[in-house]
Design a protein around this motif. Structure first.
Motif, PDB file in Angstrom:
ATOM      1  N   HIS A  87      20.573   8.665  -4.180  1.00 10.89           N
ATOM      2  CA  HIS A  87      20.628   7.361  -3.525  1.00 10.89           C
ATOM      3  C   HIS A  87      21.785   7.254  -2.536  1.00 10.89           C
ATOM      4  O   HIS A  87      21.806   6.325  -1.716  1.00 10.89           O
ATOM      5  CB  HIS A  87      20.705   6.251  -4.573  1.00 10.89           C
ATOM      6  N   ARG A  88      22.727   8.173  -2.590  1.00 16.54           N
ATOM      7  CA  ARG A  88      23.771   8.177  -1.557  1.00 16.54           C
ATOM      8  C   ARG A  88      23.159   8.324  -0.165  1.00 16.54           C
ATOM      9  O   ARG A  88      23.707   7.825   0.818  1.00 16.54           O
ATOM     10  CB  ARG A  88      24.746   9.329  -1.809  1.00 16.54           C
ATOM     11  N   PHE A  89      22.022   8.997  -0.095  1.00 11.62           N
ATOM     12  CA  PHE A  89      21.376   9.205   1.199  1.00 11.62           C
ATOM     13  C   PHE A  89      20.631   7.968   1.686  1.00 11.62           C
ATOM     14  O   PHE A  89      20.095   7.960   2.792  1.00 11.62           O
ATOM     15  CB  PHE A  89      20.447  10.413   1.132  1.00 11.62           C
ATOM     16  N   ALA A  90      20.589   6.914   0.860  1.00  8.56           N
ATOM     17  CA  ALA A  90      20.043   5.633   1.308  1.00  8.56           C
ATOM     18  C   ALA A  90      21.089   4.813   2.045  1.00  8.56           C
ATOM     19  O   ALA A  90      20.757   3.802   2.673  1.00  8.56           O
ATOM     20  CB  ALA A  90      19.497   4.842   0.123  1.00  8.56           C
ATOM     21  N   LEU A  95      28.248   3.989   6.762  1.00  6.63           N
ATOM     22  CA  LEU A  95      28.893   3.710   5.472  1.00  6.63           C
ATOM     23  C   LEU A  95      28.983   4.949   4.584  1.00  6.63           C
ATOM     24  O   LEU A  95      29.258   4.834   3.394  1.00  6.63           O
ATOM     25  CB  LEU A  95      28.125   2.601   4.736  1.00  6.63           C
ATOM     26  N   ARG A  96      28.778   6.117   5.140  1.00  2.00           N
ATOM     27  CA  ARG A  96      28.775   7.331   4.326  1.00  2.00           C
ATOM     28  C   ARG A  96      30.123   8.039   4.256  1.00  2.00           C
ATOM     29  O   ARG A  96      30.265   9.012   3.520  1.00  2.00           O
ATOM     30  CB  ARG A  96      27.731   8.320   4.872  1.00  2.00           C
ATOM     31  N   ARG A 238      15.754  12.928  -2.866  1.00  2.00           N
ATOM     32  CA  ARG A 238      16.133  14.132  -3.612  1.00  2.00           C
ATOM     33  C   ARG A 238      16.012  15.368  -2.728  1.00  2.00           C
ATOM     34  O   ARG A 238      16.822  16.294  -2.810  1.00  2.00           O
ATOM     35  CB  ARG A 238      15.283  14.274  -4.878  1.00  2.00           C
ATOM     36  N   GLY A 239      14.997  15.385  -1.871  1.00  4.36           N
ATOM     37  CA  GLY A 239      14.841  16.495  -0.942  1.00  4.36           C
ATOM     38  C   GLY A 239      16.030  16.622  -0.011  1.00  4.36           C
ATOM     39  O   GLY A 239      16.433  17.734   0.356  1.00  4.36           O
ATOM     40  N   GLN A 240      16.627  15.487   0.355  1.00  6.19           N
ATOM     41  CA  GLN A 240      17.793  15.529   1.229  1.00  6.19           C
ATOM     42  C   GLN A 240      18.991  16.154   0.526  1.00  6.19           C
ATOM     43  O   GLN A 240      19.815  16.819   1.165  1.00  6.19           O
ATOM     44  CB  GLN A 240      18.137  14.130   1.736  1.00  6.19           C
ATOM     45  N   VAL A 241      19.102  15.919  -0.785  1.00  2.00           N
ATOM     46  CA  VAL A 241      20.177  16.579  -1.536  1.00  2.00           C
ATOM     47  C   VAL A 241      20.021  18.089  -1.434  1.00  2.00           C
ATOM     48  O   VAL A 241      20.973  18.812  -1.105  1.00  2.00           O
ATOM     49  CB  VAL A 241      20.159  16.142  -3.013  1.00  2.00           C
ATOM     50  N   TYR A 242      18.813  18.590  -1.690  1.00  2.00           N
ATOM     51  CA  TYR A 242      18.579  20.033  -1.629  1.00  2.00           C
ATOM     52  C   TYR A 242      18.802  20.573  -0.219  1.00  2.00           C
ATOM     53  O   TYR A 242      19.389  21.647  -0.038  1.00  2.00           O
ATOM     54  CB  TYR A 242      17.165  20.356  -2.096  1.00  2.00           C
ATOM     55  N   ARG A 243      18.364  19.824   0.777  1.00  2.00           N
ATOM     56  CA  ARG A 243      18.541  20.308   2.155  1.00  2.00           C
ATOM     57  C   ARG A 243      20.011  20.390   2.537  1.00  2.00           C
ATOM     58  O   ARG A 243      20.441  21.332   3.215  1.00  2.00           O
ATOM     59  CB  ARG A 243      17.768  19.407   3.130  1.00  2.00           C
ATOM     60  N   GLU A 244      20.809  19.387   2.115  1.00  2.00           N
ATOM     61  CA  GLU A 244      22.233  19.439   2.437  1.00  2.00           C
ATOM     62  C   GLU A 244      22.902  20.619   1.733  1.00  2.00           C
ATOM     63  O   GLU A 244      23.734  21.324   2.318  1.00  2.00           O
ATOM     64  CB  GLU A 244      22.934  18.138   2.046  1.00  2.00           C
ATOM     65  N   ASP A 256      28.612  17.305   1.892  1.00  2.00           N
ATOM     66  CA  ASP A 256      29.272  16.015   2.087  1.00  2.00           C
ATOM     67  C   ASP A 256      28.797  14.996   1.068  1.00  2.00           C
ATOM     68  O   ASP A 256      29.395  14.841   0.006  1.00  2.00           O
ATOM     69  CB  ASP A 256      29.008  15.533   3.516  1.00  2.00           C
ATOM     70  N   LEU A 257      27.693  14.316   1.354  1.00  2.00           N
ATOM     71  CA  LEU A 257      27.221  13.260   0.451  1.00  2.00           C
ATOM     72  C   LEU A 257      26.894  13.779  -0.938  1.00  2.00           C
ATOM     73  O   LEU A 257      27.114  13.100  -1.934  1.00  2.00           O
ATOM     74  CB  LEU A 257      25.985  12.575   1.044  1.00  2.00           C
TER      75      LEU A 257
END
Length: 287
Positions: A87-90, A95-96, A238-244, A256-257
């Motif tokens: 949810h950090r990617f929301a 604000l990140r 969740r996909g964004q977590v894996y991509r980062e 980062d996030l």
């Protein structure tokens, strides 16, 4: 895939092996450790020491001390340590950055309602064991938006418990508290598994800027610019977590996030919740 329960891996379409085989396989670069908090730390540490980058399930650690050990162990092994706080990617990009000065002295509220039947936290199994579960609805469901509050408000310095209900010793199913932050912000939070309502709603009201995230949809005004972003599916986040993580492993960008180190705030907050005894109720009019 590694699992001690054969039924859990049936039909997944991926090779199934042991932890030892994963640690010894040089082709495997990243390991997602999706275990309950109790046994997770030892597995994460073993993966790090074997040179594997890790993605840790939430809550990120049983205690702040365990979190610091894992961060130090990962740094010593030269590997990346991430956490599945999707949810950090929301959060909108503005604000990140994790700069709590923006919301110094802010007033914030949080309501999380995620229904679970009473047996979910009370039946025999790891969810009813304090050392295995490290908490109840707060640590496992409320933790996502509590983490977001810490991303926006910074370091929690005081937790004051107002009400708590447990399904088993130290396994909460309804809890309300207030949290004070180093930047002077105050958060009032209510988290429950007892209601049929599904809601996750964080509001932060600063001196000039304000922001709210309700069920993944973002609204607010920051630096005079209006924010209105629709909800995105949890799977996409969740996909964004894996991509980062994969981009960082390949040297194509920073971690980062998703960085595990950004979990210090929420882990300290959970430590504060666990340290607070339940308070006796005082009826209105009592002297």
């Amino acid at each position: 895939m590694v699992d001690t329960d054969p039924a859990a891996t049936r039909g997944i379409g991926a090779p199934v092996g042991s932890v030892e085989s994963v640690l010894a396989d040089e082709r495997i670069e990243v390991v997602a450790v999706c275990l309950p908090p109790g046994p997770r730390g030892a597995v994460v540490s073993a993966c790090q020491s074997a040179g594997k980058h890790v993605i840790v399930e939430k809550p990120p650690a049983r205690t702040g001390a365990e979190l610091e050990f894992l961060l130090a162990n990962g740094a010593a092994a030269g590997v990346l340590s991430a956490v599945m706080f999707q949810h950090r990617f929301a959060l909108p990009p503005v604000l990140r950055s994790g700069t709590p000065e923006r919301f110094a002295g802010a007033a914030a509220t949080l309501m999380v309602s995620r229904h679970r039947p009473p047996a979910h936290y009370a039946s025999p199994g790891w969810r009813s064991l304090p050392d295995e579960a490290a908490g109840g609805v707060v640590a496992h469901l409320g933790v996502h938006y509590l983490d977001l509050a810490c991303q926006l408000l910074g370091t929690p310095v005081e937790v004051r418990l107002a009400h708590r209900e447990d399904a088993a010793p130290s396994i909460d199913v309804r809890l309300s508290c207030s949290v004070g932050f180093a930047n002077g912000a105050e958060l009032t939070a209510m988290i429950t598994s007892r209601s049929a309502l599904r809601l996750e709603h964080l509001t932060v009201a600063g001196a000039g800027d304000w922001f709210e995230l309700r069920d993944g949809a973002a609204h607010g005004e920051v630096d005079g610019v209006r924010i209105a972003e629709p909800r995105r599916a949890a799977g996409e986040l969740r996909g964004q977590v894996y991509r980062e993580v994969l981009a960082a492993v390949r040297g194509e960008g920073p971690l980062d996030l998703a960085a595990l180190g950004r979990s210090r705030g929420v882990t300290a907050l959970l430590d504060g919740v666990r340290a607070q005894p339940s308070l006796p109720a005082a009826r209105i009019g009592d002297r």
